[in-house]
Enzyme design. Structure first.
Site, PDB file in Angstrom:
ATOM      1  N   LYS A 163       0.855  -1.202   0.000  1.00 39.93           N
ATOM      2  CA  LYS A 163       0.000   0.000   0.000  1.00 39.93           C
ATOM      3  C   LYS A 163       0.884   1.244   0.000  1.00 39.93           C
ATOM      4  O   LYS A 163       1.908   1.280   0.689  1.00 39.93           O
ATOM      5  CB  LYS A 163      -0.908  -0.036   1.234  1.00 39.93           C
ATOM      6  N   SER A 222      -9.606   1.978   3.081  1.00 42.94           N
ATOM      7  CA  SER A 222      -8.708   2.672   2.171  1.00 42.94           C
ATOM      8  C   SER A 222      -7.719   1.758   1.450  1.00 42.94           C
ATOM      9  O   SER A 222      -7.107   2.186   0.483  1.00 42.94           O
ATOM     10  CB  SER A 222      -7.928   3.735   2.928  1.00 42.94           C
ATOM     11  N   SER A 227      -9.738  -0.348   7.311  1.00 43.07           N
ATOM     12  CA  SER A 227      -9.205  -0.160   5.964  1.00 43.07           C
ATOM     13  C   SER A 227      -8.573  -1.391   5.313  1.00 43.07           C
ATOM     14  O   SER A 227      -8.284  -1.360   4.121  1.00 43.07           O
ATOM     15  CB  SER A 227      -8.183   0.980   5.950  1.00 43.07           C
TER      16      SER A 227
END
Lengths: 480, 507
Positions: B79, B154, B178
């Site tokens: 990420k 996210s 997330s």
């Protein structure tokens, strides 16, 4: 005019002398090239996390215990938010809600007597970097070498009534941190910085007046002047029927006046909240006890003990205990040679003279106590005279040489050989007929000059009393 | 080649056995990425060159026998809010569009030490603030199951790229759900460990007290194996060290020792004697009925493996969202203060003075959602309001943790939906941000309490969208949730992958 009294509290920042920074392993050494002592943590790079340097807690604890504070079993760090480029994260990691030390006191002494000053709290925090204004390019550059250097902030109660008390407290604080070895406490270099909170009120009034905060004093003398000037300024305002504005003021030492930096209305809201990246600091009883046990003997106790143990004048004691370095040298050398009075004389006389010649202070001394003790031994045994001793001491002072080795290697011992001394006496009498005539005419003082010449010829390596006797004997022979 | 991607552990075994080279694996990954990225947009940066050179180096170490971990030679996506040395790390923000870290996050360094290949950086909501991956400065991304829908957020990029078969494994971060919520929306397994299990060093902070790095994969086993790689104390993160120490002193359980791996916990699929609680607050009327049915069906299935399942009352559920947003935004307002245009990141092109430089740089560099949360956080921390907001939220946080602690006196794990709905349409959520915040209802309490939780796919709704089952464990009891999750997986059977149908699906 009414009678006013002044009420003063201090916020003193002391830079700790730890080798590495408070939240990372970067060096705290002063004077390196800009941004050569930084890492992701102290440069505020994204994702970098602070990790507490245990030595900082240890040093802060030592100061807290020396100031008779209560030590919080659990204390925490908080973030103090404000934007300024010298602060790479745009928040400072400090302690607001649960500081390490609280409710202590310090006894100060002024010509007016002794007084107890309350310590509100002592907390730990990180220092900011420095802005450098480059006149050539017109740019402002930032150096983060100082970012993350550990500080403790000592907040006193508003217990001071005048500049004498303030300066006495700061001098004592400086001595205390030096005795503890946690800071050099030098105001000129910024390792001790004091903000003065001051208000005035009519004598006997219970309520405190509106206070101002004075910043940017770089010496005890500046603080003394600033305190006096600010009290006078506030009294003048009140006398005119005006009111004092709560504000921060900046002291200008050149003009001896201060000017407003920001008022209460512009005061920043620091939006403190607990620092989530650092777990609470837990100080166990055991840890506290260990730090307490390691506290040095402070000046007060030393003074009392010296008075009992050593036969030296009170004045000497005052000077010797004024520096931990000096006191340590004195005690160690005295123990080694058993002649405290002589050790004290060397430290009070020659040492102080050499220090002041060089603009240094006692904490800068680098020589070993055993070399001073050995030097005194050499003199006591008559192996060297004062002149040679002074020469050797200069080298001890500068390079910490071993005096015994120097005397041996360089043949500096006092000459006792009668033939050699006779030879010198003859030479001196021969080459100074004027002085000889003077002596013979009754000016007996002329012999002093001849002794001096002989000692010079001997490069100090003779006993001047022996020389004097020999000269006298020869001159009397001459008379006959 | 693509078959190997079904299981990262088998893939590594094949690499170590010499059946396939690391370079071949990486090339296969890259070509898959090339094919699906235009439609998906799961990556912000694909480091093809770097990955191929890492592959060469790693092949040598694997061939020489120096590198023999269970995931050696496996490509992984990271990420883009986790720092990678020399590879730009943007947080999906204009602010950091050109920021290249000078150090690896501890989790990334551990991936490299385990012989894994970082193939690129995945898309996310700007600074991980969002639940849809729509607030990325680098563009909206899609759900591989239905390109008109969001992947969740996210960690949308990490979850979608695993779901789409671009990479077998990914690292995500989870502050309020997330990892778990996009895992549910994308039909993959997402694990958020106990706070302190994985070092946060190098994770660009959103809300420090609730930020976690976790693992995303196609199966529970792979998630566990990846957690074995990245877990551990770290001298660069004092919250990691402290929590682990506490667990050792305070842990009443004896079966989780330092010697057992997370992977080994997944081989035990018998749930005899295990007690599972299902809090009824998480199955209220606000929950999509199909989601509710799927979760209840999963709960029922676990009884076949020997578990005892019952409904119970978990108080303080309603307070969690408010407490979460107050604390998260407060911490974010300070964490994001360092982005001022002075040291790195976006700096406005023109300005009169320092203040204008900082103001303009931040105004231009941050997107709307980030600004909103910074403002909210600044608001709740201002003088005179700290007690009303931040302290109250902290109190709620403590009570939530207490409610969970009490539940764990009765149950080994807690079962809930991962999200009250399946993936919404693109654009739907940002139009109603409050509804989006409320969508975090099933996950945020877990972050407030710092508990470990995993999301496992447990079915499809009538539109063919995946549903997630959340299994929550007690502190440092990852072994328990992994055990239940893999037991469930075994009962459920293989879960469909969107790539099986991707070719036929009209986009």
């Amino acid at each position: 005019m009414k009678i006013y009294e002044t009420v003063i509290g201090l916020e003193v920042h002391v830079e700790l002398a730890t080798k590495s920074k408070i939240f990372c392993r970067c060096s705290t050494a002063f004077g390196a090239k800009p941004n050569t002592q930084i890492c992701p943590v102290c440069a505020g790079l994204p994702g970098a996390l602070p990790v507490l340097n245990r030595q900082v807690v240890e040093d802060a604890l030592a100061v807290g215990l020396a100031m008779h504070c209560e030590i919080s079993e659990v204390s925490r760090f908080d973030r103090k938010n404000y934007f300024y480029p010298d602060n790479p994260q745009n928040y400072q990691i400090s302690q607001l809600y649960a500081p390490l030390c609280r409710n202590g006191f310090v006894e100060i002494e002024t010509t007016a007597g002794r007084k107890r000053i309350g310590i509100h709290e002592i907390h730990m925090e990180d220092d900011a970097g420095k802005h450098l204004h480059d006149p050539a390019s017109g740019l402002t550059l930032v150096d983060y070498n100082r970012s993350g250097v550990p500080l403790i902030e000592i907040v006193t109660e508003p217990d001071f009534a005048n500049a004498d008390e303030v300066v006495a407290f700061l001098e004592q604080l400086r001595l205390m941190v030096r005795y503890l070895g946690v800071s050099d406490g030098k105001m000129q270099e910024g390792s001790m910085r004091a903000d003065v909170n001051l208000s005035v009120r009519e004598a006997g009034c219970e309520v405190l007046g509106t206070r101002t905060e004075m910043k940017n004093m770089n010496s005890f003398a500046a603080i003394r002047r600033a305190v006096t000037a600010e009290a006078a300024r506030q009294i003048a305002i009140l006398e005119q029927g005006d009111v004092v504005v709560q504000e921060s003021r900046r002291w200008d030492e050149d003009t001896g006046t201060s000017y407003s930096m920001r008022s209460k209305e512009d005061a920043q809201d620091y939006r403190y909240f607990p620092e989530p990246d650092l777990p609470p600091i837990v100080v166990s009883e055991e840890w506290k006890a260990r730090v307490r046990a390691a506290l040095p003997e402070f000046r007060e106790e030393k003074r009392a003990r010296y008075l009992k143990e050593y036969e030296i004048p009170a004045y000497d004691i005052e000077i010797l205990t004024g520096s931990k370095k000096l006191a340590d040298l004195f005690e160690e050398a005295s123990a080694l040679c058993g002649q405290p009075k002589k050790v004290s004389n060397w430290l009070m006389g020659e040492t102080m003279h050499l220090l002041s010649e060089r603009g240094l202070d006692a904490d800068d001394l680098t020589f070993s106590a055993n070399h001073l003790a050995d030097l005194i031994g050499l003199i006591d045994r008559g192996e060297i005279g004062q002149t040679v001793a002074k020469q050797i001491f200069l080298r001890i002072f500068k390079e910490d040489v071993d005096p015994v080795a120097v005397v041996r290697a360089e043949g500096l011992a006092t000459v006792r050989d009668a033939d050699k001394l006779n030879e010198v006496v003859e030479t001196i009498l021969h080459s100074n007929p004027k002085s000889v005539q003077d002596y013979l005419k009754g000016k007996t003082k002329a012999i002093g000059y001849l002794v001096g010449q002989a000692m010079r010829e001997m490069k100090g390596q003779a006993d001047p009393n022996v020389i004097r006797e020999m000269l006298k004997e020869r001159l009397e022979e001459e008379r006959e | 080649m693509e078959k190997l991607f079904q299981d990262a552990l088998a893939l590594s075994a094949a690499v170590r056995g010499g059946e396939v080279s690391v370079t071949e694996v990486v090339e296969a990954c890259l070509s898959r990425i090339e094919k699906s990225e235009p439609a998906l947009h799961g990556f912000i940066t694909v480091d093809a060159e770097g990955a191929l050179s890492q592959a060469k180096e790693m092949q040598k170490k694997i061939s020489s026998g120096e590198m023999r971990g269970p995931l050696a030679g496996v490509p992984i996506a990271v990420k883009d809010n986790i720092s990678t040395w020399g590879l730009r790390t943007t947080c999906a923000s204009r602010m950091l569009a050109d920021y290249v870290p000078v150090y690896d996050a501890t989790a990334v360094a551990k991936l490299r030490d385990a012989g894994m290949i970082v193939i690129g950086k995945t898309n996310l909501d700007e600074f991980a603030m969002g639940s849809t991956t729509e607030t990325s400065f680098f563009g909206v991304m899609k759900n591989p199951w239905d390109l008109s829908r969001v992947p969740g957020g996210s960690s949308g990029g990490s979850c979608a790229s695993v779901a789409a078969g671009e990479v077998p494994l990914a690292l995500g971060t989870d502050t309020g759900g997330s990892i778990r919520q996009p895992s549910a929306f994308c039909g993959v397994v997402g694990l958020k460990p106990t706070y302190g299990t994985v070092s946060r060093s190098g994770l660009i902070a959103y809300a420090s007290s609730m930020d976690h790095i976790g693992t995303i994969a196609g199966s529970v086993r792979e998630c566990a194996a990846l957690l074995d790689v990245i877990a551990g104390k770290d001298e660069k993160d004092s919250t990691a060290a402290e929590r682990c120490k506490q667990s050792k002193q305070g842990n009443a359980y004896t079966d989780h020792t330092d010697n057992t791996t997370f992977l080994s916990s997944t081989s035990q699929t018998d749930l005899q004697g295990m007690k599972i609680g299902v809090p009824q607050q998480y199955l209220s009327t606000d929950v999509n009925p199909q989601v509710k049915d799927a979760v209840l069906a999963a709960a029922g299935a676990l009884t076949y493996a020997g578990a005892e399942v019952e409904m119970f009352d978990l108080p303080m559920t309603d307070e969690a969202i408010a407490a979460y947003y107050v604390i998260a935004c407060a911490e974010a307002s300070a964490n994001l203060a360092r982005f001022d245009g002075v040291k790195y990141g976006h700096r406005a092109a023109s300005y009169q003075d320092l203040h204008e430089m900082v103001r303009r740089s931040r105004s231009e560099g941050f997107g709307a959602e980030v600004k909103q949360r910074i403002l909210l956080g600044t608001y709740v921390l201002r003088a005179g309001f700290y007690e009303d907001y931040y302290l109250k939220a902290q109190l709620a946080k403590e009570q939530i943790a207490k409610a969970f602690a009490e539940a764990f006196e009765r149950y080994d794990v807690i079962l809930t939906p991962t999200a009250p709905t399946t993936a919404p349409k693109l654009g739907e959520s940002l139009a109603d941000p409050l509804a989006m915040y409320l969508g975090d209802v099933d996950t945020v309490a877990v972050n407030l309490a710092g508990l470990p939780a995993i999301s496992v796919p447990c079915g499809l709704d009538s539109q063919g969208l995946p549903i997630g089952l959340q299994i929550i464990g007690n502190h440092f009891r990852e072994d328990q949730i992994l055990r239940v999750a893999s037991a469930y997986e075994a009962i459920r059977g293989e879960f469909m992958s969107p790539c099986d149908t991707a070719e036929e699906r009209p986009s």
